[in-house]
Motif scaffolding. Structure first.
Motif, short mmCIF file in Angstrom:
data_model
loop_
_atom_site.label_atom_id
_atom_site.label_comp_id
_atom_site.label_asym_id
_atom_site.label_seq_id
_atom_site.Cartn_x
_atom_site.Cartn_y
_atom_site.Cartn_z
N ALA A 1 0.92 -1.10 -0.02
CA ALA A 1 0.18 0.01 0.26
C ALA A 1 0.59 1.21 0.05
CB ALA A 1 -0.94 -0.02 1.14
N GLU A 2 1.94 1.11 0.70
CA GLU A 2 2.86 2.38 0.85
C GLU A 2 3.58 2.61 -0.47
OE1 GLU A 2 4.40 5.76 1.95
OE2 GLU A 2 3.04 4.51 3.31
N LEU A 3 3.98 1.59 -1.10
CA LEU A 3 4.45 1.84 -2.53
C LEU A 3 3.59 2.28 -3.62
CD1 LEU A 3 6.78 1.27 -4.55
CD2 LEU A 3 5.87 -1.32 -4.95
N PHE A 4 2.16 1.79 -3.34
CA PHE A 4 1.09 2.42 -4.36
C PHE A 4 1.05 3.76 -3.91
CE2 PHE A 4 -3.43 3.20 -4.96
CZ PHE A 4 -3.32 3.61 -6.42
N LYS A 5 1.02 4.34 -2.88
CA LYS A 5 0.97 5.51 -2.16
C LYS A 5 1.79 6.42 -2.90
CE LYS A 5 0.99 8.24 2.03
NZ LYS A 5 1.00 8.13 3.49
N GLN A 6 2.86 6.10 -2.84
CA GLN A 6 4.18 6.76 -3.27
C GLN A 6 4.25 7.04 -4.63
OE1 GLN A 6 8.07 5.55 -1.71
NE2 GLN A 6 7.25 5.46 0.35
N ARG A 7 4.13 5.77 -5.52
CA ARG A 7 3.92 5.81 -7.03
C ARG A 7 2.74 6.61 -7.61
NH1 ARG A 7 6.98 1.23 -8.80
NH2 ARG A 7 9.02 1.42 -8.03
N ALA A 8 1.58 6.56 -6.82
CA ALA A 8 0.59 7.19 -7.47
C ALA A 8 0.54 8.95 -6.85
CB ALA A 8 -0.63 6.61 -6.84
N GLN A 9 1.43 9.03 -6.03
CA GLN A 9 1.38 10.37 -5.30
C GLN A 9 -0.01 10.80 -4.76
OE1 GLN A 9 3.22 13.09 -8.44
NE2 GLN A 9 5.08 12.31 -7.95
N LEU A 10 -0.59 9.80 -3.91
CA LEU A 10 -1.48 9.86 -3.39
C LEU A 10 -1.59 10.30 -1.69
CD1 LEU A 10 -3.46 6.79 -4.78
CD2 LEU A 10 -3.86 9.38 -5.38
N GLN A 11 -2.59 10.97 -1.21
CA GLN A 11 -2.61 11.12 0.18
C GLN A 11 -3.40 9.97 0.81
OE1 GLN A 11 0.33 12.56 0.71
NE2 GLN A 11 -0.66 13.21 2.55
N ILE A 12 -3.11 8.93 1.38
CA ILE A 12 -3.88 7.83 2.00
C ILE A 12 -3.27 7.45 3.21
CG2 ILE A 12 -5.05 7.09 -0.17
CD1 ILE A 12 -3.07 4.68 0.05
N ASN A 13 -4.09 6.99 4.20
CA ASN A 13 -3.59 6.82 5.48
C ASN A 13 -3.44 5.10 5.44
OD1 ASN A 13 -3.59 9.10 6.63
ND2 ASN A 13 -5.81 8.82 6.97
N HIS A 14 -2.09 4.74 5.64
CA HIS A 14 -1.96 3.35 5.47
C HIS A 14 -1.79 2.74 6.90
CE1 HIS A 14 1.47 0.14 5.71
NE2 HIS A 14 0.28 -0.27 5.41
N VAL A 15 -2.88 1.93 7.12
CA VAL A 15 -3.13 1.16 8.47
C VAL A 15 -2.70 -0.07 8.33
CG1 VAL A 15 -5.10 0.62 10.00
CG2 VAL A 15 -5.23 2.60 8.44
N PRO A 16 -1.40 -0.37 9.07
CA PRO A 16 -1.09 -1.76 9.11
C PRO A 16 -1.58 -2.75 9.99
CG PRO A 16 0.49 -0.20 10.43
CD PRO A 16 -0.83 0.71 9.92
N TYR A 17 -1.55 -3.94 9.52
CA TYR A 17 -2.15 -4.79 10.43
C TYR A 17 -1.18 -6.16 10.23
CZ TYR A 17 -6.90 -3.13 9.72
OH TYR A 17 -8.11 -2.16 9.80
N LYS A 18 -1.33 -6.80 11.58
CA LYS A 18 -0.25 -7.82 11.87
C LYS A 18 -0.56 -9.24 10.96
CE LYS A 18 1.09 -5.76 16.06
NZ LYS A 18 1.75 -6.20 17.44
N GLY A 19 -1.48 -9.52 10.18
CA GLY A 19 -1.75 -10.64 9.60
C GLY A 19 -3.18 -10.81 9.70
N GLY A 20 -3.55 -12.01 9.40
CA GLY A 20 -4.98 -12.51 9.62
C GLY A 20 -5.98 -11.70 8.43
N ASN A 21 -7.34 -11.96 8.82
CA ASN A 21 -8.14 -11.14 8.13
C ASN A 21 -8.73 -9.87 8.48
OD1 ASN A 21 -9.72 -12.49 9.83
ND2 ASN A 21 -11.07 -13.39 8.35
N ALA A 22 -8.06 -9.41 9.57
CA ALA A 22 -8.81 -8.24 10.28
C ALA A 22 -9.02 -7.10 9.13
CB ALA A 22 -8.04 -7.73 11.37
N HIS A 23 -8.00 -6.94 8.49
CA HIS A 23 -8.15 -5.69 7.36
C HIS A 23 -9.34 -6.09 6.44
CE1 HIS A 23 -6.03 -9.19 5.23
NE2 HIS A 23 -5.90 -8.32 4.07
N THR A 24 -9.73 -7.32 6.18
CA THR A 24 -10.83 -7.74 5.41
C THR A 24 -12.13 -7.36 6.03
OG1 THR A 24 -9.45 -9.33 4.00
CG2 THR A 24 -11.90 -9.49 3.86
N MET A 25 -12.05 -7.77 7.18
CA MET A 25 -13.41 -7.47 8.06
C MET A 25 -13.61 -6.03 8.16
SD MET A 25 -14.16 -10.66 8.56
CE MET A 25 -15.51 -10.17 9.64
#
Length: 156
Positions: A1-25
């Motif tokens: 996500a951070e790479l996309f943010k940098q390449r696309a020059q977007l202002q988005i908040n990267h929310v890191p997750y430690k794994g599992g499916n919490a991000h999907t939920m």
């Protein structure tokens, strides 16, 4: 996500997750606007219609998602990311042992039942030499190291 943010020059908040499916939920619960995920993890949700794929980060469209454009096709050229796995051994492992491991892995990856199982998971396999893996690993460390440094990412 951070790479996309940098390449696309977007202002988005990267929310890191430690794994599992919490991000999907959190995506399905409306707490996130988007996530980056692997086809293996996202396939059941895509098939059920619970999430929608906007773009794939591969060089070409995926056979499983022919209607989903690549990031380049969606207007973000130069963004290509592939999840990958590799088999590593301790640094002092003998060359003969490495050669046998590599030959065995290559043989197993060619088995039709193995290829079929990986295909069902949306995984593409590619065997290579230990030297190719070492070079690839160095390139990936360099690529993501630059992203990590420029974003000031830290392990908390």
């Amino acid at each position: 996500a951070e790479l996309f943010k940098q390449r696309a020059q977007l202002q988005i908040n990267h929310v890191p997750y430690k794994g599992g499916n919490a991000h999907t939920m959190d995506l399905m619960g409306g707490r996130l606007d988007m996530i980056m995920d692997t086809l293996t993890s996202a396939s059941p949700l895509l098939k059920s219609g619970k999430v929608r794929a906007l773009a794939v980060a591969s060089a070409s469209r995926l056979p499983e998602l022919q209607d989903v454009p690549t990031f380049a096709e969606a207007g973000y050229p130069g963004f290509e990311v592939n999840a990958w796995y590799a088999l590593y051994a301790p640094a002092k492992t003998g060359k003969d042992v490495l050669a046998r491991l590599n030959a065995s892995l290559t043989q197993v990856l060619k088995l039709p039942e193995v290829q079929e199982k990986f295909a069902l998971l949306g995984v593409r396999t590619r065997a290579g030499s230990p030297q190719e893996l070492a070079s690839f690993t160095t390139d990936e460390w360099s690529r993501y190291g630059k992203v990590i440094q420029s974003a000031g990412i830290r392990i908390d």
